[in-house]
Design a protein around this motif. Sequence first.
Motif, short mmCIF file in Angstrom:
data_model
loop_
_atom_site.label_atom_id
_atom_site.label_comp_id
_atom_site.label_asym_id
_atom_site.label_seq_id
_atom_site.Cartn_x
_atom_site.Cartn_y
_atom_site.Cartn_z
N SER A 33 0.64 -1.04 0.12
CA SER A 33 -0.23 -0.08 0.19
C SER A 33 0.53 1.77 0.30
O SER A 33 0.25 2.85 -0.27
N GLU A 34 2.04 1.41 0.01
CA GLU A 34 3.37 2.64 0.01
C GLU A 34 2.95 2.60 -0.98
O GLU A 34 3.77 3.81 -0.90
N ILE A 35 2.63 2.47 -2.28
CA ILE A 35 2.15 2.63 -3.53
C ILE A 35 2.24 3.43 -3.71
O ILE A 35 2.11 4.66 -4.83
N TYR A 36 0.49 3.97 -2.87
CA TYR A 36 -0.34 5.54 -2.66
C TYR A 36 0.43 6.14 -2.51
O TYR A 36 -0.06 7.43 -2.78
N GLY A 37 1.47 6.67 -1.30
CA GLY A 37 2.18 7.57 -1.28
C GLY A 37 1.66 8.60 -0.64
O GLY A 37 0.79 7.24 1.01
N LYS A 38 1.78 9.52 -0.26
CA LYS A 38 0.82 9.84 0.75
C LYS A 38 -0.59 10.95 0.34
O LYS A 38 -0.92 12.04 0.71
N SER A 39 -0.37 9.94 -0.89
CA SER A 39 -2.50 10.62 -1.50
C SER A 39 -3.63 10.72 -0.06
O SER A 39 -3.15 10.01 0.57
N ASP A 40 -4.62 11.30 -0.01
CA ASP A 40 -5.22 12.01 1.16
C ASP A 40 -7.17 11.19 0.04
O ASP A 40 -7.33 11.19 0.44
N LYS A 41 -6.83 10.32 -1.40
CA LYS A 41 -7.84 10.34 -1.98
C LYS A 41 -8.11 8.96 -1.10
O LYS A 41 -8.24 7.58 -2.30
N VAL A 42 -9.42 8.38 -0.63
CA VAL A 42 -9.19 7.16 0.21
C VAL A 42 -10.47 6.79 -0.26
O VAL A 42 -11.58 7.68 -0.07
N PRO A 43 -11.09 5.36 -0.21
CA PRO A 43 -10.62 4.31 -0.32
C PRO A 43 -9.18 4.16 -1.97
O PRO A 43 -10.21 5.01 -2.56
N PHE A 44 -8.12 3.72 -1.50
CA PHE A 44 -7.52 3.87 -3.26
C PHE A 44 -7.76 2.20 -3.48
O PHE A 44 -8.24 1.34 -3.52
N HIS A 45 -7.48 3.11 -4.69
CA HIS A 45 -8.12 1.72 -6.55
C HIS A 45 -7.08 1.64 -6.89
O HIS A 45 -5.97 2.40 -6.49
N GLU A 46 -6.55 0.58 -7.00
CA GLU A 46 -5.65 0.09 -8.04
C GLU A 46 -5.26 0.98 -9.17
O GLU A 46 -3.73 1.06 -9.17
N ASN A 61 -5.72 -4.92 -4.50
CA ASN A 61 -5.61 -4.97 -2.85
C ASN A 61 -5.95 -6.05 -2.57
O ASN A 61 -7.27 -6.63 -2.20
N VAL A 62 -4.81 -6.45 -1.75
CA VAL A 62 -6.07 -7.54 -0.72
C VAL A 62 -5.30 -6.61 1.25
O VAL A 62 -4.26 -6.02 1.38
N GLY A 63 -6.59 -6.86 1.39
CA GLY A 63 -6.72 -6.70 2.87
C GLY A 63 -8.22 -6.62 3.28
O GLY A 63 -8.91 -7.36 3.22
N THR A 64 -8.16 -4.90 4.26
CA THR A 64 -9.51 -5.07 4.96
C THR A 64 -10.32 -3.05 5.18
O THR A 64 -9.29 -2.50 5.34
N THR A 65 -11.43 -3.49 5.15
CA THR A 65 -12.20 -2.04 4.91
C THR A 65 -12.56 -1.16 6.48
O THR A 65 -12.32 -0.94 6.36
N VAL A 88 0.57 -11.65 -11.47
CA VAL A 88 0.28 -11.18 -10.93
C VAL A 88 0.34 -10.42 -9.79
O VAL A 88 1.42 -11.01 -8.98
N ILE A 89 -0.02 -9.47 -9.47
CA ILE A 89 0.58 -8.46 -8.62
C ILE A 89 -0.83 -7.90 -7.38
O ILE A 89 -1.74 -7.85 -7.54
N VAL A 90 -0.39 -7.89 -5.91
CA VAL A 90 -1.13 -8.12 -5.26
C VAL A 90 -0.47 -6.60 -4.90
O VAL A 90 0.69 -6.94 -3.56
N ARG A 91 -1.17 -6.00 -3.62
CA ARG A 91 -0.96 -4.59 -2.55
C ARG A 91 -1.21 -5.00 -1.37
O ARG A 91 -2.47 -5.02 -1.43
N CYS A 92 -0.60 -5.59 -0.64
CA CYS A 92 -1.04 -6.13 0.66
C CYS A 92 -1.23 -4.76 1.24
O CYS A 92 -0.17 -3.54 2.02
N PHE A 93 -2.07 -4.38 2.06
CA PHE A 93 -2.62 -2.82 3.68
C PHE A 93 -2.18 -4.11 4.80
O PHE A 93 -2.25 -5.30 4.64
N ASN A 94 -1.77 -3.56 5.59
CA ASN A 94 -1.41 -4.04 7.25
C ASN A 94 -1.82 -5.21 6.74
O ASN A 94 -3.68 -5.35 7.44
#
Length: 319
Positions: A120-133, A242-246, A172-178
């Motif tokens: 999820s660090e890919i998205y940097g410090k964007s404040d546009k949440v939730p993050f879309h791929e 993206n893989v994680g929870t909301t 396949v690319i997976v962006r893990c959140f916490n």
Amino acid sequence: MKILITGGAGFIGSHLAERLVEEGNQVVVVDNLSTGRLENIESIKANGNFHYTIGSILNRELMEKLMEGVDQVYHLAAAVGVKYIIENPLLSLRTNILGTENVLELANKYKAKVLITSTSEIYGKSDKVPFHEDDDRLLGPTRISRWGYSCSKAIDEFMALAYFREKRLPVVIVRCFNTVGPRQTGQYGMVLPKFIKAALLDQPIVVYGTGKQTRCFADVSDVVGAFIKLMNTPKCVGEIFNVGTTESISIEDLAKKVKEMCDSKSRIEYMSYEEAFEEGFEDMMNRMPCLDKVKEYIGYEPKYSLDDIIRRMIEYYEK
């Protein structure tokens, strides 16, 4: 199948290895133990379908031997944890970029399917949440080590997609959140195990910054299950997920929740980012994934709530 897991003695890698062995696969793990631990794979070390090698993904000769005859590669080996990345900036970049290049090049040579774990660090410090791929990325200056990590993982993604487009390598690319759960250590800056260990010992629970920043914590079992489904679903090839929870919580409220669930006498204290990490350190206020795509492709639904996760982790650390 014969499956290689890089970073397989790490927190997530060991849970993945267990699951794949349980499903009857032959699993080979490589890990340099920089952040992984042999005790993480203790439960499967004696299994005849499991083999491990202590070594680095930067060792081209070793990786060539391990890759031969492999059907799938789960590439988890990477620098992990904000603290580790800041203290080891050069090694972090080399591991993430050169190590991933080794994996992709050899996977292409031996025709193995690859799942690349990104962040999820890919998205940097964007404040546009939730993050879309497909969201734009917003990064800070190059003198801040954290953004170097974000860029190195972005290069991993670019390389993986280039191999897919030019060589038809299935990736396949997976962006893990916490991702959290039993076996995770707070040694490299992971917040939830740090809080739980402090609370169980009645030591101060230290919150960085204001504590108003929010995060979403997913259980490692849910995440590993998603990895396997994504790897084995043909339409996921060449895609990013993206893989994680909301389920979102502020770090301040997380500290309070952990203290209460541990029945702890700990004080909650605050520390500036500069004191904890480095001068000019930048954090993002809110981090939440959009999970629409992963739900559409594999029907992903997290099973564990945050309370479930914390209970599981408390039981693990008490043992």
